[in-house]
Design a protein around this motif. Sequence first.
Motif, PDB file in Angstrom:
ATOM      1  N   LYS A 211      37.413  32.372  43.852  1.00  0.00           N
ATOM      2  CA  LYS A 211      37.409  32.705  45.171  1.00  0.00           C
ATOM      3  C   LYS A 211      36.179  33.516  45.909  1.00  0.00           C
ATOM      4  CE  LYS A 211      40.499  34.472  48.911  1.00  0.00           C
ATOM      5  NZ  LYS A 211      41.689  35.240  48.917  1.00  0.00           N
ATOM      6  N   GLN A 212      35.858  34.360  45.071  1.00  0.00           N
ATOM      7  CA  GLN A 212      34.673  35.382  45.462  1.00  0.00           C
ATOM      8  C   GLN A 212      33.400  34.609  45.275  1.00  0.00           C
ATOM      9  OE1 GLN A 212      35.133  38.444  46.598  1.00  0.00           O
ATOM     10  NE2 GLN A 212      32.727  38.394  46.980  1.00  0.00           N
ATOM     11  N   THR A 213      33.412  33.782  44.359  1.00  0.00           N
ATOM     12  CA  THR A 213      32.406  32.816  43.941  1.00  0.00           C
ATOM     13  C   THR A 213      32.138  31.927  45.449  1.00  0.00           C
ATOM     14  OG1 THR A 213      32.387  33.014  41.834  1.00  0.00           O
ATOM     15  CG2 THR A 213      31.004  31.448  42.565  1.00  0.00           C
ATOM     16  N   ARG A 214      32.966  31.531  45.662  1.00  0.00           N
ATOM     17  CA  ARG A 214      32.904  30.609  47.016  1.00  0.00           C
ATOM     18  C   ARG A 214      32.631  31.269  48.172  1.00  0.00           C
ATOM     19  NH1 ARG A 214      38.503  27.121  46.480  1.00  0.00           N
ATOM     20  NH2 ARG A 214      37.984  25.897  44.547  1.00  0.00           N
ATOM     21  N   LYS A 215      33.087  32.641  48.346  1.00  0.00           N
ATOM     22  CA  LYS A 215      32.691  33.528  49.347  1.00  0.00           C
ATOM     23  C   LYS A 215      31.252  33.793  49.481  1.00  0.00           C
ATOM     24  CE  LYS A 215      35.727  36.593  50.664  1.00  0.00           C
ATOM     25  NZ  LYS A 215      36.543  37.823  50.568  1.00  0.00           N
TER      26      LYS A 215
ATOM     27  N   LEU B 214      58.214  33.898  40.126  1.00  0.00           N
ATOM     28  CA  LEU B 214      57.414  34.569  39.362  1.00  0.00           C
ATOM     29  C   LEU B 214      55.989  34.191  39.304  1.00  0.00           C
ATOM     30  CD1 LEU B 214      57.129  36.755  37.280  1.00  0.00           C
ATOM     31  CD2 LEU B 214      58.012  35.260  35.565  1.00  0.00           C
ATOM     32  N   ARG B 215      55.903  32.969  39.481  1.00  0.00           N
ATOM     33  CA  ARG B 215      54.588  32.096  39.428  1.00  0.00           C
ATOM     34  C   ARG B 215      53.832  32.633  40.554  1.00  0.00           C
ATOM     35  NH1 ARG B 215      50.635  31.129  36.404  1.00  0.00           N
ATOM     36  NH2 ARG B 215      49.172  29.322  37.054  1.00  0.00           N
ATOM     37  N   THR B 216      54.366  32.544  41.918  1.00  0.00           N
ATOM     38  CA  THR B 216      53.759  32.843  43.058  1.00  0.00           C
ATOM     39  C   THR B 216      53.296  34.277  43.144  1.00  0.00           C
ATOM     40  OG1 THR B 216      55.885  33.344  44.087  1.00  0.00           O
ATOM     41  CG2 THR B 216      55.290  30.984  44.157  1.00  0.00           C
ATOM     42  N   ARG B 217      53.843  35.118  42.435  1.00  0.00           N
ATOM     43  CA  ARG B 217      53.458  36.523  42.386  1.00  0.00           C
ATOM     44  C   ARG B 217      52.368  36.838  41.362  1.00  0.00           C
ATOM     45  NH1 ARG B 217      59.394  37.440  43.078  1.00  0.00           N
ATOM     46  NH2 ARG B 217      59.764  37.866  45.159  1.00  0.00           N
ATOM     47  N   TYR B 218      52.202  35.856  40.589  1.00  0.00           N
ATOM     48  CA  TYR B 218      51.236  36.219  39.503  1.00  0.00           C
ATOM     49  C   TYR B 218      49.593  36.253  39.971  1.00  0.00           C
ATOM     50  CZ  TYR B 218      48.520  35.339  35.032  1.00  0.00           C
ATOM     51  OH  TYR B 218      47.552  35.250  34.034  1.00  0.00           O
ATOM     52  N   HIS B 219      48.875  37.154  39.393  1.00  0.00           N
ATOM     53  CA  HIS B 219      47.407  37.451  39.775  1.00  0.00           C
ATOM     54  C   HIS B 219      46.743  36.649  38.817  1.00  0.00           C
ATOM     55  CE1 HIS B 219      44.228  39.316  41.545  1.00  0.00           C
ATOM     56  NE2 HIS B 219      43.594  39.648  40.582  1.00  0.00           N
ATOM     57  N   ASP B 220      45.767  35.617  39.340  1.00  0.00           N
ATOM     58  CA  ASP B 220      45.223  35.005  38.255  1.00  0.00           C
ATOM     59  C   ASP B 220      43.657  35.487  38.649  1.00  0.00           C
ATOM     60  OD1 ASP B 220      43.920  33.385  36.549  1.00  0.00           O
ATOM     61  OD2 ASP B 220      44.540  31.445  37.406  1.00  0.00           O
ATOM     62  N   PRO B 221      43.134  36.291  37.417  1.00  0.00           N
ATOM     63  CA  PRO B 221      41.427  36.486  37.747  1.00  0.00           C
ATOM     64  C   PRO B 221      40.527  35.490  37.846  1.00  0.00           C
ATOM     65  CG  PRO B 221      42.564  37.622  35.704  1.00  0.00           C
ATOM     66  CD  PRO B 221      43.580  36.603  36.142  1.00  0.00           C
TER      67      PRO B 221
ATOM     68  N   PRO C 151      36.301  23.524  35.570  1.00  0.00           N
ATOM     69  CA  PRO C 151      37.595  23.504  34.675  1.00  0.00           C
ATOM     70  C   PRO C 151      37.926  24.905  34.392  1.00  0.00           C
ATOM     71  CG  PRO C 151      35.809  22.729  33.257  1.00  0.00           C
ATOM     72  CD  PRO C 151      35.325  22.824  34.776  1.00  0.00           C
ATOM     73  N   SER C 152      39.012  25.386  34.161  1.00  0.00           N
ATOM     74  CA  SER C 152      39.450  26.395  33.905  1.00  0.00           C
ATOM     75  C   SER C 152      39.314  26.969  32.403  1.00  0.00           C
ATOM     76  CB  SER C 152      41.048  26.704  34.250  1.00  0.00           C
ATOM     77  OG  SER C 152      41.461  28.191  33.708  1.00  0.00           O
ATOM     78  N   PRO C 153      38.669  28.239  32.059  1.00  0.00           N
ATOM     79  CA  PRO C 153      38.516  28.430  30.899  1.00  0.00           C
ATOM     80  C   PRO C 153      39.575  29.055  30.040  1.00  0.00           C
ATOM     81  CG  PRO C 153      37.597  30.141  32.479  1.00  0.00           C
ATOM     82  CD  PRO C 153      38.053  29.204  33.068  1.00  0.00           C
ATOM     83  N   SER C 154      40.635  29.253  30.726  1.00  0.00           N
ATOM     84  CA  SER C 154      41.911  29.878  30.154  1.00  0.00           C
ATOM     85  C   SER C 154      42.899  28.742  29.468  1.00  0.00           C
ATOM     86  CB  SER C 154      42.697  30.557  31.312  1.00  0.00           C
ATOM     87  OG  SER C 154      43.860  30.978  30.490  1.00  0.00           O
ATOM     88  N   PRO C 155      42.959  29.035  28.305  1.00  0.00           N
ATOM     89  CA  PRO C 155      43.688  27.923  27.528  1.00  0.00           C
ATOM     90  C   PRO C 155      45.033  27.774  27.970  1.00  0.00           C
ATOM     91  CG  PRO C 155      42.389  29.401  25.985  1.00  0.00           C
ATOM     92  CD  PRO C 155      42.347  29.866  27.175  1.00  0.00           C
ATOM     93  N   GLU C 156      45.577  29.109  28.360  1.00  0.00           N
ATOM     94  CA  GLU C 156      46.999  29.151  28.752  1.00  0.00           C
ATOM     95  C   GLU C 156      47.249  28.303  30.130  1.00  0.00           C
ATOM     96  OE1 GLU C 156      50.409  32.512  30.177  1.00  0.00           O
ATOM     97  OE2 GLU C 156      48.443  32.930  29.281  1.00  0.00           O
ATOM     98  N   ARG C 157      45.981  28.558  30.947  1.00  0.00           N
ATOM     99  CA  ARG C 157      46.248  27.636  32.557  1.00  0.00           C
ATOM    100  C   ARG C 157      46.129  26.077  31.874  1.00  0.00           C
ATOM    101  NH1 ARG C 157      45.412  28.886  37.508  1.00  0.00           N
ATOM    102  NH2 ARG C 157      44.266  27.220  38.787  1.00  0.00           N
ATOM    103  N   GLN C 158      45.269  26.028  31.144  1.00  0.00           N
ATOM    104  CA  GLN C 158      45.256  24.440  30.942  1.00  0.00           C
ATOM    105  C   GLN C 158      46.522  24.016  30.285  1.00  0.00           C
ATOM    106  OE1 GLN C 158      41.938  23.855  27.830  1.00  0.00           O
ATOM    107  NE2 GLN C 158      40.422  24.423  29.469  1.00  0.00           N
TER     108      GLN C 158
END
Length: 570
Positions: free
Chosen positions: A105-109, A92-99, A9-16
């Motif tokens: 993604k890096q973890t999966r890689k 705008l949402r498609t251009r947003y960079h989510d850490p 689960p995402s730790p970001s409250p905003e995302r949730q």
Amino acid sequence: MRYGLPRSPSPSPERQHTRSSSTFGVQSDSESDPDGPYTDSDTESSVSSLSSDSFCYDSESEVPPPPPRPKREFRSPAERRHAEETVAAIRLRTRYHDPYEEWEKQTRKDAFHTARKEQSQTRTETFEQHTLRRSQELQHLGAVHAQQVAEVQKHLADIQMRQQEGIRRLTEMWKEQDKKQRDRIEAIIKLEEDKLRAKLEAERKAREEEEARRRAEEKLRKDEEEKKRVEEEQRRKQKEAEEEDKRQEEERERQRQDRLKAEEEGRNQVGMTFAEEDWVHARETLKNLKAGPMKTVKGNPQLKRNWNELRRRITPKVGQLTNDPESIREISTFLFHVVHPSPPLPSDVYFALLSSLSKAILLQAETEVTAEKRSAIPLAQVAALLLGKLEGFADIFFAKLVQRCGGWPIPSVIPSTDSDGSAWSNENDRTKAMGYRTSDGQKESLSEYVMRVSGIMRVYFLILVAPVRQPLDKMFQLPRFWAYFARIMGDARLLDTAVAAEVIHAALDVGGLEARSVWGQQWVKLLELLYEGATKGIGGGKTLGGQSPEGKAARMRVQLEIERIMQAPT
């Protein structure tokens, strides 16, 4: 193989909040007006739902035409503005960079790379294990295969050996049968050939016998004529030779008689005799002893029992003799009292005991002196003491000495006739007279005879040089030592034997130094002559001892003994 990780689960409250309230910043259908205008998304959702619920047709002709697009109603400016804002929000949402998404993604890689590395390592280890296990299995299979091959080869070798053994037995059986058949055929052929050969041989022998008989008759006639002529010639020559020999013998006998007559007075004064006379005297003494006292004692049971009892006391006592003055004196006294008791014995028993005493001493010399020369010293001293005390012992002892050694105590060659002038009854009698022992008709070997005679003669020479209180018989006095060498040096027949060399060595070893001190230069001259005979030869080049191995060894010992005597201080 792919590995998946559960999405945390995402730790970001905003995302949730965003995910719960609206997707991509657009209000959900629950918040929108149910009576709002129908949008493209609704159309797409409817199409998507239709597509998900569609099924496949067998051909394109069966596909129904799409439903007609509903005619869109005219939107108001507010609706258009709302749609534009919505599209702007989506962009705008498609251009947003989510850490978080980048981290995820890096973890999966990384997880994928780690999984691939572990998978590669695991596959490598598994492959190596499979390879090792495979090689072990191959080695095991190779060992099993080699063992099986060895067993098969051994089994094949056993089969081959049994096959070869069977072939060998069959071959031998065949060869044996073939040999038997061949032998049978050859025997039949040989039998026929022998019959034919015997027939031809009989015919040939008949012809030869006839021819030989004819030649023999002719030869016999010629031989008889030749024989008569030769016999006449031989009789004539023999008669002439006999007349010549008789004349020479008469001349030699005349000269000998003249010489004997001229020397008779001197020889009688000094008691000298000829070698032939000494042998005849010893031989006659022995004969008289056997025909007289010995025959009487053996023929009388009482005398024989008395004689045997005393004889059994003499023999073991002689065997106990040692080279000790006390032992020599004690045994000499004992033997004297046995032979000469008080009261005295009958004369026949007395002379028979003297013969037994002589025999015991000589037998002891034969057995012991051949092994150890020093054992002759006490025997000679006991014999010398008894020779001076016992009457008649000298003649009997010398007769027994000649019986055991032949003519060597004299010395003399045994003549072709007996002491009474009669011919020997057989050759065995003359062999015994020469001192040879016989067993089953065979006389002893030369080496045995030489060793036995030399042992007895060593005792005799020790008696000649032994110090005594009273003079002994002439046959056992010191002058016999010189006479012995003079006689043996004057007879080439004696010097040519191995016995002569061995006896001379024993004489020189016993009395050579004493003879030098007694006879001086004359003895030295005699030794020089003897040394020349041992090195260069005498009597036609014949050396002392002859050419036998025993004679050569004895001759060398004589040379060494003469050198020792000549080098000894005077």
